[in-house]
Design a protein around this motif. Sequence first.
Motif, PDB file in Angstrom:
ATOM      1  N   TYR A  24      51.872  38.520  37.399  1.00  8.24           N
ATOM      2  CA  TYR A  24      51.561  39.723  38.040  1.00  8.24           C
ATOM      3  C   TYR A  24      51.383  39.434  39.498  1.00  8.24           C
ATOM      4  N   THR A  25      50.554  38.447  40.031  1.00  9.63           N
ATOM      5  CA  THR A  25      50.126  38.502  41.344  1.00  9.63           C
ATOM      6  C   THR A  25      51.188  37.531  42.162  1.00  9.63           C
ATOM      7  N   SER A  26      52.142  37.007  41.654  1.00  8.92           N
ATOM      8  CA  SER A  26      53.072  36.175  42.517  1.00  8.92           C
ATOM      9  C   SER A  26      53.849  36.925  43.401  1.00  8.92           C
ATOM     10  N   LEU A  27      54.243  38.135  42.859  1.00 10.94           N
ATOM     11  CA  LEU A  27      54.956  39.068  43.767  1.00 10.94           C
ATOM     12  C   LEU A  27      54.145  40.103  44.344  1.00 10.94           C
ATOM     13  N   ASN A  28      53.129  40.620  43.961  1.00 11.93           N
ATOM     14  CA  ASN A  28      52.222  41.738  44.604  1.00 11.93           C
ATOM     15  C   ASN A  28      50.823  40.945  44.236  1.00 11.93           C
ATOM     16  N   ARG A  29      50.300  40.375  45.164  1.00 13.41           N
ATOM     17  CA  ARG A  29      48.973  40.022  45.210  1.00 13.41           C
ATOM     18  C   ARG A  29      47.801  41.215  45.130  1.00 13.41           C
ATOM     19  N   ASP A  30      48.134  42.126  45.492  1.00 17.25           N
ATOM     20  CA  ASP A  30      47.234  43.315  44.869  1.00 17.25           C
ATOM     21  C   ASP A  30      47.484  44.145  43.949  1.00 17.25           C
ATOM     22  N   PHE A  31      48.157  43.348  42.771  1.00 17.64           N
ATOM     23  CA  PHE A  31      48.560  44.087  41.588  1.00 17.64           C
ATOM     24  C   PHE A  31      47.399  44.554  40.776  1.00 17.64           C
ATOM     25  N   PHE A  32      46.057  43.843  40.743  1.00 20.32           N
ATOM     26  CA  PHE A  32      44.988  44.286  39.768  1.00 20.32           C
ATOM     27  C   PHE A  32      43.934  45.023  40.943  1.00 20.32           C
ATOM     28  N   LYS A  33      44.495  45.472  42.085  1.00 16.75           N
ATOM     29  CA  LYS A  33      43.585  46.424  43.171  1.00 16.75           C
ATOM     30  C   LYS A  33      43.358  47.580  42.385  1.00 16.75           C
ATOM     31  N   GLY A  34      42.077  47.997  42.484  1.00 18.87           N
ATOM     32  CA  GLY A  34      41.776  49.429  41.820  1.00 18.87           C
ATOM     33  C   GLY A  34      41.548  49.227  40.532  1.00 18.87           C
ATOM     34  N   THR A  35      41.533  48.018  39.683  1.00 21.27           N
ATOM     35  CA  THR A  35      41.463  47.908  38.454  1.00 21.27           C
ATOM     36  C   THR A  35      39.830  47.330  37.966  1.00 21.27           C
ATOM     37  N   ALA A  36      39.555  47.507  36.745  1.00 22.95           N
ATOM     38  CA  ALA A  36      38.073  46.866  36.356  1.00 22.95           C
ATOM     39  C   ALA A  36      38.256  45.403  36.529  1.00 22.95           C
ATOM     40  N   VAL A  37      39.426  44.597  36.596  1.00 20.30           N
ATOM     41  CA  VAL A  37      39.260  43.260  36.709  1.00 20.30           C
ATOM     42  C   VAL A  37      39.740  42.738  38.343  1.00 20.30           C
ATOM     43  N   GLU A  38      39.835  43.777  39.060  1.00 23.38           N
ATOM     44  CA  GLU A  38      40.151  43.373  40.734  1.00 23.38           C
ATOM     45  C   GLU A  38      39.001  42.246  41.043  1.00 23.38           C
ATOM     46  N   LYS A  39      37.785  42.420  40.967  1.00 25.46           N
ATOM     47  CA  LYS A  39      37.016  41.345  41.473  1.00 25.46           C
ATOM     48  C   LYS A  39      37.147  40.055  41.014  1.00 25.46           C
ATOM     49  N   THR A  40      37.208  39.944  39.609  1.00 27.76           N
ATOM     50  CA  THR A  40      37.439  38.679  38.954  1.00 27.76           C
ATOM     51  C   THR A  40      38.687  38.131  39.244  1.00 27.76           C
ATOM     52  N   ALA A  41      39.932  38.910  39.324  1.00 25.24           N
ATOM     53  CA  ALA A  41      41.097  38.408  39.738  1.00 25.24           C
ATOM     54  C   ALA A  41      41.142  37.822  41.035  1.00 25.24           C
ATOM     55  N   ASP A  42      40.529  38.380  42.092  1.00 27.04           N
ATOM     56  CA  ASP A  42      40.388  38.031  43.321  1.00 27.04           C
ATOM     57  C   ASP A  42      39.663  36.826  43.265  1.00 27.04           C
TER      58      ASP A  42
END
Length: 66
Positions: A24-42
């Motif tokens: 999910y982040t290979s094409l869009n690094r901000d895919f999880f931005k604004g989600t509950a897992v944003e911090k952990t994914a980053d």
Amino acid sequence: MVERKIISEEDLQYFLLIHPLELYTSLNRDFFKGTAVEKTADEFLVGAVLDEEEVGFLIIIICVVF
């Protein structure tokens, strides 16, 4: 599958957590931005070590996405 020793815990973690994060982040690094897992994914993407609670949380959220 882990209990039957078909795959290792590391392989299961890769399949359920790391692979979807990379996908999910290979094409869009901000895919999880604004989600509950944003911090952990980053944290994962910058190489931080995740504790077991964070890994479990990501697995649950990502499985819901699929």
